[in-house]
Every structure is written in structure tokens, then in C-alpha cells.
Design a protein around this motif. Structure first.
Motif, PDB file in Angstrom:
ATOM      1  N   SER A 179      45.907  42.169  44.947  1.00  0.00           N
ATOM      2  CA  SER A 179      44.770  42.606  45.761  1.00  0.00           C
ATOM      3  C   SER A 179      43.703  43.227  44.880  1.00  0.00           C
ATOM      4  N   GLU A 180      42.517  43.270  45.396  1.00  0.00           N
ATOM      5  CA  GLU A 180      41.415  43.903  44.679  1.00  0.00           C
ATOM      6  C   GLU A 180      41.781  45.345  44.360  1.00  0.00           C
ATOM      7  N   GLY A 181      41.559  45.754  43.132  1.00  0.00           N
ATOM      8  CA  GLY A 181      41.864  47.118  42.714  1.00  0.00           C
ATOM      9  C   GLY A 181      43.260  47.318  42.171  1.00  0.00           C
ATOM     10  N   ALA A 215      40.779  42.817  40.369  1.00  0.00           N
ATOM     11  CA  ALA A 215      41.902  43.669  39.989  1.00  0.00           C
ATOM     12  C   ALA A 215      41.680  44.172  38.565  1.00  0.00           C
ATOM     13  N   ILE A 216      42.576  45.027  38.106  1.00  0.00           N
ATOM     14  CA  ILE A 216      42.398  45.692  36.809  1.00  0.00           C
ATOM     15  C   ILE A 216      43.499  45.241  35.854  1.00  0.00           C
ATOM     16  N   PRO A 217      43.177  44.369  34.897  1.00  0.00           N
ATOM     17  CA  PRO A 217      44.192  43.926  33.938  1.00  0.00           C
ATOM     18  C   PRO A 217      44.308  44.893  32.760  1.00  0.00           C
ATOM     19  N   LEU A 218      45.528  45.221  32.392  1.00  0.00           N
ATOM     20  CA  LEU A 218      45.807  46.015  31.200  1.00  0.00           C
ATOM     21  C   LEU A 218      46.727  45.197  30.309  1.00  0.00           C
ATOM     22  N   CYS A 219      46.460  45.211  29.005  1.00  0.00           N
ATOM     23  CA  CYS A 219      47.249  44.397  28.077  1.00  0.00           C
ATOM     24  C   CYS A 219      47.934  45.279  27.042  1.00  0.00           C
ATOM     25  N   ALA A 237      51.025  46.895  39.987  1.00  0.00           N
ATOM     26  CA  ALA A 237      51.380  46.027  41.125  1.00  0.00           C
ATOM     27  C   ALA A 237      52.185  44.821  40.665  1.00  0.00           C
ATOM     28  N   LEU A 238      51.996  44.444  39.394  1.00  0.00           N
ATOM     29  CA  LEU A 238      52.688  43.272  38.851  1.00  0.00           C
ATOM     30  C   LEU A 238      52.674  43.354  37.326  1.00  0.00           C
ATOM     31  N   VAL A 239      53.776  42.927  36.720  1.00  0.00           N
ATOM     32  CA  VAL A 239      53.837  42.786  35.260  1.00  0.00           C
ATOM     33  C   VAL A 239      54.042  41.314  34.939  1.00  0.00           C
TER      34      VAL A 239
END
Length: 396
Positions: A179-181, A215-219, A237-239
Motif C-alpha cells: 500500500s501507499e506509504g 511506498a518507501i523502499p529501503l535497501c 510491510a514486506l522484505v
């Protein structure tokens, strides 16, 4: 490749087919406005399929494929005809180029039959209409054109655009699962196999899809996974992880956090997740001497610890307790006859278009040979397959 570029695997593939000297290459050049193909009055000038990624207005990003004549003769000619037929496996839209001054030959009729059998949208382009006294009105998927004079070329491009739109499909990689965010954590190992200075295509495509969703991706690397999780106020929310570190990431990640891999995302995006899921079961039933095909859609420099030719065979041997007989293919090479194999293990297919990946799955299904992709195979062998596909359960 930048995040805005369209990779060839995501472009509409348009194949030009026909007899020798029907004017395929000339028509390709006329439609594209470029000299992509060599043109000659000598029959059989095009000896191998020639493809070019480009922008074709009003269609958009496409791959244009010029093929050898389907009536080529002799031993070499038969090989060229086979190469032309193989292009059908990755063609989204076919253009059959026919000499307007001639009647349809049996070879052309057979090709039309193949288009229909494969449910492949096609256009019948009657070329060289400048050589006939009366040019009939084209209708439906038939059109009269002249690569020499330019007559009908604009109309052909419009027809290609209209037909190509019906051939395409709207697919997403991960945005329908978030979802967004939402915060999505991407685990990307940087090891000897990682390309220097860039991310591999599935990682790029996934990252872009997350950004487009809002959404906000972090790497992070797998070595920094715990540190990344500790810095977050709330669990992601997900990996999404590289499959090669599936086991390590699964152990570090609480069961409450959804987990999958780039390869499994590509399996859903390009293929058929349920059938690939069934194929994973065949890994445990392998016996000594069973033939296993490991196939990759791209061609790349093999390194000393290559996943396809080194790691995957060892993992399969360790998991199954057997010594299978492994075969390997890469790029556009994929056997017509799969009957000798007990299992096909395929890469995520990021370098293949949807059509070609689907054709490979269909060949396996018709010949009753199970197929699984890298990510699902690795998840199965690590005992985490159910966890890694649970995020998709609502989709199938």
C-alpha cells in the motif's frame, strides 16, 4: 540502464515474417524509418533473425525482428527457417509480408495457421502494391503497402499500434501486494557475482514499481539486515531478498514479517506461479542419473562460483541426496524436446519477454516435465517455500 529506460524484455516484440524477396527487410526499414536490415534483390539476404530495440511511434517501446525467408532451401536454408520459426516463441505481434502480385503460397498459409494455433495477433501486409494495377481495399488485419513508394506505411504503423495494444497485458511486480506509504526492505547482497556499479534488472524493476506505488523502499546488504531492522520504528510491510541469501535472511527475520524474493516476484510477473510451485516438489524425488536442465534466459560471463552451473547443482545434490545428470542452456537456447529431463530449473526470466517465458512453460506442461524457477527452488531447499509464497496466496 536507468530507472526510466525500458528493457527489451518489457517491450512489445514485433516479428516480420514471409517468403524470400517478399520485401520483409525493406518493409522493416520503411516502418522504422531506419536502415535496420540489409536489403538486396538476392534471395536469402537475411540469414539470421535481426532484432533492434527502439521507439516506434505511435506504438512506443518495441523490439523489431526481421527474420529469414520461410521458404529457404538446402541444409543451411532449413536451419534458417527453423531460426525464423523460433522467433514465434517471443513474438507478441506478427507481420506476414506477402508479395501483393502473387497468391498466397502453402508456406504462407502454414505460417498463418501457426499464428492462429498460437493465438498470436498478426497482420497480413501485402507489400509491393505499386506493382499491381488495382490495389484492393484492405480490411481487418489485411493492408496493402509499398516499402518502395511509402504507400500505406503510415496506415500500417497505425494498424500495428492498434493490434499491439490488444496483444499487451498490464502486469505489476509487487505494487498490488503493498500500500501507499508502506516500508519495503530490499536485501541486496554485494558479492563477487554482483555487477559492478549497478543493480541487476529484477532489483531495478522492483524498486521502480515500489516507487510508483508511493511506498518507501529501503535497501541494505544481507550483512546489514539486522542493523536495518533495528533502525526501523515499525517492522517493514514486506522484505524482498536475493534468493541466494534466502536461508540467512529467513532466519534473521521474525516470522510475522512477510518475506519473498526477487526471483519469485519475477516468476509471478513473467510466468505461472502455481505451476512453478508444483515443479518445486520434483526436487525431492530426484534419483542418481536423472537428467536436470538448468536454463538461464540471459548470457553472461560465468564466474568461479556461478549460481546456475556451480551453486544450483550442488544445492540440488545436497537436498535430494542424489547425483543427477545436469545440462545447461542460456540465452535464447531452450530445447524443443524436453522428454529426456526429469526437471527443468529456470532463472527468473528477467531478460526474456513474457511471451517467451510463457512458451517455455507451455512446452514443459505439454511434455509433462515439471519446471521450477531459481527462487522457488532455493526456498524449497531451505524449507521456507510456503512462507515465501504466502504473500501471493490471495492471487491464486
Amino acid at each position: 540502464m536507468s530507472l526510466n529506460n525500458v528493457p527489451s524484455s518489457e517491450r512489445v516484440h514485433i516479428g516480420f515474417f514471409g517468403l524470400r524477396n517478399a520485401g520483409k527487410s525493406s518493409l522493416v526499414n520503411a516502418v522504422t524509418g531506419q536502415k535496420l536490415a540489409v536489403v538486396s534483390d538476392i534471395k536469402g539476404t537475411t540469414t539470421d533473425p535481426v532484432q533492434k530495440a527502439m521507439e516506434l511511434l505511435p506504438v512506443g517501446p518495441v523490439v523489431i525482428i526481421d527474420t529469414p525467408g520461410i521458404d529457404d532451401e538446402g541444409t543451411l536454408g532449413e536451419m534458417r527457417v527453423q531460426k525464423a520459426r523460433e522467433v514465434l516463441y517471443k513474438t507478441d505481434l506478427a507481420v506476414l509480408v506477402h508479395d501483393a502480385a502473387e497468391t498466397l503460397t502453402e508456406a504462407e498459409k502454414e505460417l498463418i495457421g501457426l499464428f492462429k494455433e498460437k493465438k498470436l495477433p498478426f497482420i497480413l501486409a501485402h507489400n509491393k502494391c505499386d506493382t499491381v494495377k488495382t490495389v484492393p481495399e484492405g480490411s481487418g488485419n489485411e493492408i496493402y503497402v509499398s516499402a518502395l513508394t511509402g504507400e500505406g506505411i503510415h496506415a500500417l504503423k497505425e494498424l500495428i499500434s492498434k493490434t499491439a495494444r490488444t496483444a499487451g497485458s498490464e502486469r505489476v511486480i509487487v505494487s498490488d501486494l503493498i500500500s501507499e506509504g508502506d516500508t519495503v526492505l530490499l536485501v541486496i547482497p554485494i558479492d563477487k557475482a554482483a555487477p559492478k556499479g549497478r543493480l541487476i534488472l529484477p532489483q531495478q524493476m522492483t524498486l521502480r514499481d515500489i516507487l510508483d506505488k508511493g511506498a518507501i523502499p529501503l535497501c541494505c546488504r544481507d550483512s546489514e539486515l539486522n542493523a536495518a531492522l533495528n533502525k526501523l520504528k515499525e517492522p517493514p510491510a514486506l522484505v524482498i531478498t536475493d534468493s541466494q541469501v534466502f536461508g540467512r535472511v529467513s532466519k534473521a527475520l521474525p516470522e510475522s514479517i512477510p518475506l519473498t524474493s526477487f526471483s519469485i516476484l519475477m516468476a509471478r510477473y513473467k510466468g505461472d506461479l502455481p505451476s512453478l510451485l508444483k515443479g518445486a516438489d520434483a526436487l525431492s524425488g530426484l534419483k542418481d542419473g536423472d537428467r536436470v536442465l538448468i536454463s538461464e534466459g540471459c548470457t553472461h560471463h560465468r564466474q568461479c562460483n556461478d549460481i546456475g552451473t556451480v551453486k544450483m547443482p550442488k544445492w540440488i545434490e545436497d537436498y535430494s541426496g542424489a547425483k543427477p545428470d545436469f545440462s545447461f542452456t542460456s540465452g535464447g537456447e531452450f530445447p524443443e524436446d524436453l522428454s529426456p529431463y526429469k526437471l527443468v530449473v529456470h532463472c527468473g526470466g528477467c531478460m526474456l519477454n513474457e511471451k517467451e517465458m510463457q512458451s517455455r512453460l507451455e512446452r514443459c506442461e505439454k511434455q509433462n516435465v515439471p519446471i521450477v524457477n531459481y527462487g522457488m527452488a532455493i526456498a524449497k531447499m531451505n524449507g521456507i517455500l510456503e512462507r515465501s509464497v504466502s504473500v501471493f496466496r490471495q492471487a491464486f
